[in-house]
Design a protein around this motif. Structure first.
Motif, mmCIF file in Angstrom:
data_model
loop_
_atom_site.group_PDB
_atom_site.id
_atom_site.type_symbol
_atom_site.label_atom_id
_atom_site.label_comp_id
_atom_site.label_asym_id
_atom_site.label_seq_id
_atom_site.Cartn_x
_atom_site.Cartn_y
_atom_site.Cartn_z
ATOM 1 N N GLU A 123 0.827 -1.058 0.153
ATOM 2 C CA GLU A 123 -0.118 0.027 0.154
ATOM 3 C C GLU A 123 0.950 1.135 0.179
ATOM 4 N N GLU A 124 0.533 2.169 -0.655
ATOM 5 C CA GLU A 124 1.193 3.456 -0.938
ATOM 6 C C GLU A 124 0.464 4.659 -1.496
ATOM 7 N N ASP A 125 0.440 5.549 -0.759
ATOM 8 C CA ASP A 125 -0.350 7.033 -1.396
ATOM 9 C C ASP A 125 -1.487 6.789 -1.915
ATOM 10 N N GLY A 126 -2.471 5.817 -1.270
ATOM 11 C CA GLY A 126 -3.847 5.641 -1.721
ATOM 12 C C GLY A 126 -4.081 4.745 -3.046
ATOM 13 N N ASN A 127 -2.749 4.103 -3.115
ATOM 14 C CA ASN A 127 -2.543 2.789 -3.884
ATOM 15 C C ASN A 127 -2.762 1.643 -3.329
ATOM 16 N N ILE A 128 -2.970 0.768 -3.718
ATOM 17 C CA ILE A 128 -3.047 -0.709 -3.113
ATOM 18 C C ILE A 128 -3.076 -1.717 -4.255
ATOM 19 N N TYR A 129 -2.134 -2.452 -4.079
ATOM 20 C CA TYR A 129 -1.511 -3.499 -5.093
ATOM 21 C C TYR A 129 -1.536 -5.013 -4.308
ATOM 22 N N PHE A 130 -2.201 -5.968 -5.177
ATOM 23 C CA PHE A 130 -2.217 -7.073 -4.937
ATOM 24 C C PHE A 130 -1.655 -8.168 -6.017
ATOM 25 N N ARG A 131 -1.089 -9.420 -5.635
ATOM 26 C CA ARG A 131 -0.553 -10.216 -6.193
ATOM 27 C C ARG A 131 -1.234 -11.650 -6.376
ATOM 28 N N GLU A 132 -1.249 -12.143 -7.587
ATOM 29 C CA GLU A 132 -1.954 -13.540 -7.687
ATOM 30 C C GLU A 132 -1.178 -14.550 -6.729
ATOM 31 N N CYS A 133 -2.276 -15.553 -6.320
ATOM 32 C CA CYS A 133 -1.429 -16.448 -5.375
ATOM 33 C C CYS A 133 -2.370 -17.787 -5.428
ATOM 34 N N ILE A 134 -1.813 -18.941 -5.173
ATOM 35 C CA ILE A 134 -2.592 -20.076 -5.097
ATOM 36 C C ILE A 134 -2.407 -20.631 -3.525
ATOM 37 N N ASN A 135 -3.401 -20.657 -2.883
ATOM 38 C CA ASN A 135 -3.451 -20.850 -1.326
ATOM 39 C C ASN A 135 -2.416 -20.248 -0.702
ATOM 40 N N GLY A 136 -2.159 -18.990 -1.118
ATOM 41 C CA GLY A 136 -1.143 -18.012 -0.224
ATOM 42 C C GLY A 136 0.244 -18.354 -0.832
ATOM 43 N N VAL A 137 0.493 -19.364 -1.719
ATOM 44 C CA VAL A 137 1.898 -19.364 -2.440
ATOM 45 C C VAL A 137 1.947 -18.614 -3.805
ATOM 46 N N ALA A 138 2.969 -17.714 -3.809
ATOM 47 C CA ALA A 138 3.148 -17.016 -4.857
ATOM 48 C C ALA A 138 3.020 -17.657 -6.180
ATOM 49 N N VAL A 139 2.768 -17.260 -7.553
ATOM 50 C CA VAL A 139 2.465 -17.863 -8.790
ATOM 51 C C VAL A 139 3.245 -16.974 -9.722
ATOM 52 N N SER A 140 3.776 -17.861 -10.679
ATOM 53 C CA SER A 140 4.455 -17.313 -11.807
ATOM 54 C C SER A 140 4.189 -18.111 -13.152
ATOM 55 N N PRO A 141 4.030 -17.338 -14.130
ATOM 56 C CA PRO A 141 3.736 -15.664 -14.457
ATOM 57 C C PRO A 141 2.751 -15.155 -13.433
ATOM 58 N N SER A 142 2.886 -14.172 -12.658
ATOM 59 C CA SER A 142 2.243 -13.574 -11.543
ATOM 60 C C SER A 142 1.085 -12.617 -12.174
ATOM 61 N N GLY A 143 -0.188 -12.841 -11.740
ATOM 62 C CA GLY A 143 -1.207 -12.025 -12.194
ATOM 63 C C GLY A 143 -1.293 -10.864 -10.961
ATOM 64 N N SER A 144 -1.795 -9.648 -11.253
ATOM 65 C CA SER A 144 -1.874 -8.498 -10.369
ATOM 66 C C SER A 144 -3.155 -7.791 -10.418
ATOM 67 N N ILE A 145 -3.375 -7.015 -9.289
ATOM 68 C CA ILE A 145 -4.721 -6.185 -9.317
ATOM 69 C C ILE A 145 -4.303 -5.151 -8.776
ATOM 70 N N GLU A 146 -4.466 -3.845 -9.088
ATOM 71 C CA GLU A 146 -4.256 -2.499 -8.681
ATOM 72 C C GLU A 146 -5.322 -1.675 -8.481
ATOM 73 N N ILE A 147 -5.519 -1.057 -7.633
ATOM 74 C CA ILE A 147 -6.510 -0.127 -7.250
ATOM 75 C C ILE A 147 -6.135 1.213 -6.925
ATOM 76 N N LYS A 148 -6.816 2.398 -7.406
ATOM 77 C CA LYS A 148 -6.249 3.853 -6.759
ATOM 78 C C LYS A 148 -7.344 4.435 -6.494
ATOM 79 N N LEU A 149 -7.401 5.199 -5.425
ATOM 80 C CA LEU A 149 -8.662 6.151 -4.951
ATOM 81 C C LEU A 149 -8.268 7.489 -5.017
ATOM 82 N N ASN A 150 -9.091 8.377 -5.021
ATOM 83 C CA ASN A 150 -8.864 9.803 -4.750
ATOM 84 C C ASN A 150 -9.169 10.113 -3.297
ATOM 85 N N GLN A 151 -8.981 11.282 -2.717
ATOM 86 C CA GLN A 151 -9.068 11.813 -1.446
ATOM 87 C C GLN A 151 -10.310 11.418 -0.763
ATOM 88 N N GLU A 152 -11.598 11.252 -1.582
ATOM 89 C CA GLU A 152 -12.800 10.949 -1.121
ATOM 90 C C GLU A 152 -13.104 9.438 -1.279
#
Length: 423
Positions: A123-152
């Motif tokens: 998490e940084e400056d209102g941005n949140i980054y997630f990574r793909e996993c399989i039961n908590g184990v990292a995946v390769s090639p990895s997927g990602s999810i990114e969310i950004k919000l404004n101040q509201e």
């Protein structure tokens, strides 16, 4: 307008609260995933109601919503509000604490489960980054999810990349590898390479670990580069030789990496040509075309180039060639050749030589005084082994592996241990 398209448009308007917007344009696109499936998407550009004309530089007005959706699953792939500005009065808005409400929204929109299929990365400056996993184990090639919000707390950016496989594509196991059992590979993966330092304009000779994946049963190793590129390659490994050059100069053709996709193609789920295997006949014609190209553009380089692999992308067959004799520089000399998939003729190419020539201005590396064995003894306790589920293109399964890596190296001129990120 097709009723299915109208359904997508209204779904998008409702989901993102675009009552203050109008649909300016839309188009279809397609891609081939690692399972060789053709995925069709519809990309829409929604302009704010007050923006009635295009910007002078043809860029989209501030607040424009660019939204992409998989037209078969009706799941959204991305939603980007230009310059982080949204005029969606009743759009997606998150309550505090943001992280928990965002996770709940992602689960609802994607059908994924937090902790099992995706996990928080940072998490940084209102941005949140997630990574793909399989039961908590990292995946390769990895997927990602990114969310950004404004101040509201309103959504201004969402994207999801990756495959997030079903259980049928996963070979679940208990991780059983250990660093002690891989001592032979640890030393084998230690390579002497030359790292350029852009800040110091200097090249350092460094013993560093070449990352590799080892299957849980230790029967197979998977090179890191194949996984990073997320493609199914046809491995060739052919060295080119010729007796005489071709005097006629090579003429580049303009290439385009975009396709005009019709509504009929999209809704009939027509398989992309990129999903088809490269036939034996096509392989042979590609090899002949590449040889003639080399005889034109690299007439004195007989025996110097190896065709490593071929793959399809956007109507072309791409050929990756590497120099037969490489310098010790961490960046390899490569040429990518674009072959027209219909005519099977080379139409263009990219050579990374100009990029490598930048390093000619750097201070030359100092003399190597440390042996590989000495370097290994210095960092053998700094190796790391992390479990990963890796997609094996041969088995068409995600298999449990260990990623062998090390964040440190040994400067071969003085024996100093250094974090590779510091170079």
């Amino acid at each position: 307008m097709n009723s299915r398209i109208e359904e997508v448009i209204e779904l998008t308007r409702s989901k993102f609260g675009l009552d203050n917007y109008y649909l300016k344009r839309y188009q279809f696109d397609r891609s081939v995933n690692i399972f060789k499936e053709t995925v069709y998407t519809m990309c829409m550009e929604w302009f704010p109601n007050h923006a009635t004309v295009q910007e002078d530089d043809d860029s989209n007005p501030q607040g424009t919503a660019i939204i992409e959706i998989d037209i078969n699953s009706l799941k959204f792939k991305s939603a980007i509000f230009v310059m982080g500005e949204t005029f969606a009065q009743y759009g997606v808005k998150f309550a505090t604490p943001y992280k928990s409400s965002i996770i709940k929204w992602i689960e609802q929109e994607t059908g994924l489960t937090y902790g099992k299929q995706f996990q928080l990365q940072k998490e940084e400056d209102g941005n949140i980054y997630f990574r793909e996993c399989i039961n908590g184990v990292a995946v390769s090639p990895s997927g990602s999810i990114e969310i950004k919000l404004n101040q509201e707390g309103k959504l201004t950016f969402f994207s999801i990349h990756g495959h997030f496989p079903s259980k049928e594509l996963i070979r679940e196991e208990e991780f059983s590898l250990s660093l002690d059992s891989l001592s032979h590979l640890k030393k084998e993966q230690l390579k002497l390479v030359e790292f350029p330092s852009y800040e110091q304009k200097k090249i350092y000779p460094v013993y560093a670990v070449e990352e590799i994946y080892i299957t849980n049963d230790q029967r197979l190793t998977i090179p890191f580069e194949f996984i990073v590129d997320k493609r199914s390659y046809l491995t060739i490994n052919k060295t080119f030789y010729w007796e005489s050059p071709i005097s006629e100069s090579f003429d580049r053709e303009k290439i385009t990496m975009t396709e005009e996709i019709t509504e009929e193609q999209a809704y009939s789920c027509e398989p992309s040509p990129d999903s088809f295997p490269i036939s034996k006949e096509e392989q042979e014609k590609c090899v002949l075309a590449i040889k003639d190209f080399l005889r034109q553009e690299y007439p004195n380089d007989t025996g110097n180039w190896v065709l490593k692999y071929l793959y399809r992308d956007k109507g072309y067959i791409h050929a990756v060639l590497k120099a037969n004799k490489q310098d010790d520089l961490v960046f390899e000399r490569k040429v990518k050749v674009f072959i027209d998939a219909k005519r099977l003729q080379v139409v263009n190419y990219m050579d990374n030589k100009p990029m490598l020539e930048i390093f000619d201005q750097f201070h030359a590396p100092e003399k190597v005084t440390i042996t590989k064995n000495e370097a290994y003894e210095k960092i053998k306790e700094l190796f790391v082994l992390k479990p990963y589920y890796v997609y094996d293109f041969k088995q068409n399964l995600y298999v449990l592996c260990g990623k062998l890596d090390c964040e440190y190296g040994v400067i071969a001129s003085n024996g100093k241990i250094i974090a590779l990120d510091d170079l």
